[in-house]
Scaffold this motif. Structure first.
Motif, PDB file in Angstrom:
ATOM      1  N   MET A  43       0.838  -1.197   0.000  1.00 58.03           N
ATOM      2  CA  MET A  43       0.000   0.000   0.000  1.00 58.03           C
ATOM      3  C   MET A  43       0.874   1.249   0.000  1.00 58.03           C
ATOM      4  O   MET A  43       0.586   2.215  -0.715  1.00 58.03           O
ATOM      5  N   TYR A  46       2.609   1.762  -3.482  1.00 62.71           N
ATOM      6  CA  TYR A  46       1.737   2.223  -4.559  1.00 62.71           C
ATOM      7  C   TYR A  46       0.828   3.382  -4.139  1.00 62.71           C
ATOM      8  O   TYR A  46      -0.106   3.734  -4.859  1.00 62.71           O
ATOM      9  N   ASN A  47       1.084   3.963  -2.974  1.00 63.05           N
ATOM     10  CA  ASN A  47       0.296   5.098  -2.453  1.00 63.05           C
ATOM     11  C   ASN A  47      -1.200   4.783  -2.416  1.00 63.05           C
ATOM     12  O   ASN A  47      -2.029   5.564  -2.892  1.00 63.05           O
ATOM     13  N   ILE A  48      -1.545   3.634  -1.885  1.00 65.56           N
ATOM     14  CA  ILE A  48      -2.942   3.217  -1.772  1.00 65.56           C
ATOM     15  C   ILE A  48      -3.410   3.557  -0.354  1.00 65.56           C
ATOM     16  O   ILE A  48      -2.761   3.220   0.627  1.00 65.56           O
ATOM     17  N   THR A  49      -4.574   4.221  -0.278  1.00 64.11           N
ATOM     18  CA  THR A  49      -5.106   4.609   1.026  1.00 64.11           C
ATOM     19  C   THR A  49      -6.058   3.530   1.549  1.00 64.11           C
ATOM     20  O   THR A  49      -6.640   2.766   0.762  1.00 64.11           O
ATOM     21  N   GLU A  51      -8.956   4.033   2.553  1.00 67.70           N
ATOM     22  CA  GLU A  51     -10.280   4.317   1.999  1.00 67.70           C
ATOM     23  C   GLU A  51     -10.457   3.667   0.629  1.00 67.70           C
ATOM     24  O   GLU A  51     -11.522   3.162   0.295  1.00 67.70           O
ATOM     25  N   GLU A  52      -9.379   3.665  -0.174  1.00 60.08           N
ATOM     26  CA  GLU A  52      -9.441   3.023  -1.485  1.00 60.08           C
ATOM     27  C   GLU A  52      -9.642   1.517  -1.334  1.00 60.08           C
ATOM     28  O   GLU A  52     -10.407   0.905  -2.084  1.00 60.08           O
ATOM     29  N   ILE A  53      -8.965   0.943  -0.359  1.00 62.72           N
ATOM     30  CA  ILE A  53      -9.131  -0.500  -0.106  1.00 62.72           C
ATOM     31  C   ILE A  53     -10.560  -0.788   0.337  1.00 62.72           C
ATOM     32  O   ILE A  53     -11.189  -1.735  -0.145  1.00 62.72           O
ATOM     33  N   ALA A  55     -13.212   0.960  -0.286  1.00 61.98           N
ATOM     34  CA  ALA A  55     -14.130   1.131  -1.419  1.00 61.98           C
ATOM     35  C   ALA A  55     -14.038  -0.047  -2.374  1.00 61.98           C
ATOM     36  O   ALA A  55     -15.057  -0.547  -2.872  1.00 61.98           O
ATOM     37  N   ALA A  56     -12.828  -0.510  -2.648  1.00 59.03           N
ATOM     38  CA  ALA A  56     -12.662  -1.651  -3.554  1.00 59.03           C
ATOM     39  C   ALA A  56     -13.185  -2.930  -2.921  1.00 59.03           C
ATOM     40  O   ALA A  56     -13.720  -3.792  -3.606  1.00 59.03           O
ATOM     41  N   LYS A  59     -16.980  -3.322  -3.374  1.00 53.97           N
ATOM     42  CA  LYS A  59     -17.518  -3.497  -4.722  1.00 53.97           C
ATOM     43  C   LYS A  59     -17.727  -4.973  -5.022  1.00 53.97           C
ATOM     44  O   LYS A  59     -16.952  -5.805  -4.572  1.00 53.97           O
TER      45      LYS A  59
END
Length: 122
Positions: A43, A46-49, A51-53, A55-56, A59
């Protein structure tokens, strides 16, 4: 006396089950730590937050790229269509569509020397 023995054995077994559960939880925690560390490292890389996790993770799973074309309407679920019978047993009236494994009545008749064509529905 038998009841006391049973109760003592049951208490001993339940105590052992509790110990085993604690060991299993400890083992799972131990095994998960390196996996979590790897995820956090990726994370950060790759600058993954979080919140992105989240949200993904919320889905629904995507269909394979080959199954869906852009701009195409979603396909209707496939339903089995009835196939017209092709063969009929003259005595019992049993039928067979000619698809799949031949029924027993037909294989038995063929073993006795009958031709499959003689059972065709006209």
């Amino acid at each position: 006396m038998v009841r006391e023995n049973y109760a003592a054995q049951q208490a001993k077994i339940e105590k052992e089950i509790g110990k085993l559960r604690k060991r299993a939880e400890l083992l799972q925690t131990k095994r998960r730590k390196p996996v979590v560390a790897t995820i956090i490292r990726s994370m950060r890389e790759y600058n993954i937050t979080p919140e992105e996790i989240a949200a993904a993770f919320g889905k629904p799973a995507r269909a394979p790229a080959t199954a869906v074309r852009k701009g195409a309407a979603p396909a209707a679920p496939r339903t089995k269509r009835a196939v017209a019978p092709k063969y009929r047993h003259p005595d019992t009236g049993e039928t067979w569509s000619g698809r799949g494994k031949a029924p027993r009545w037909l294989t038995a008749a063929e073993a006795e020397g009958a031709k499959r064509d003689s059972f065709l529905i006209q």
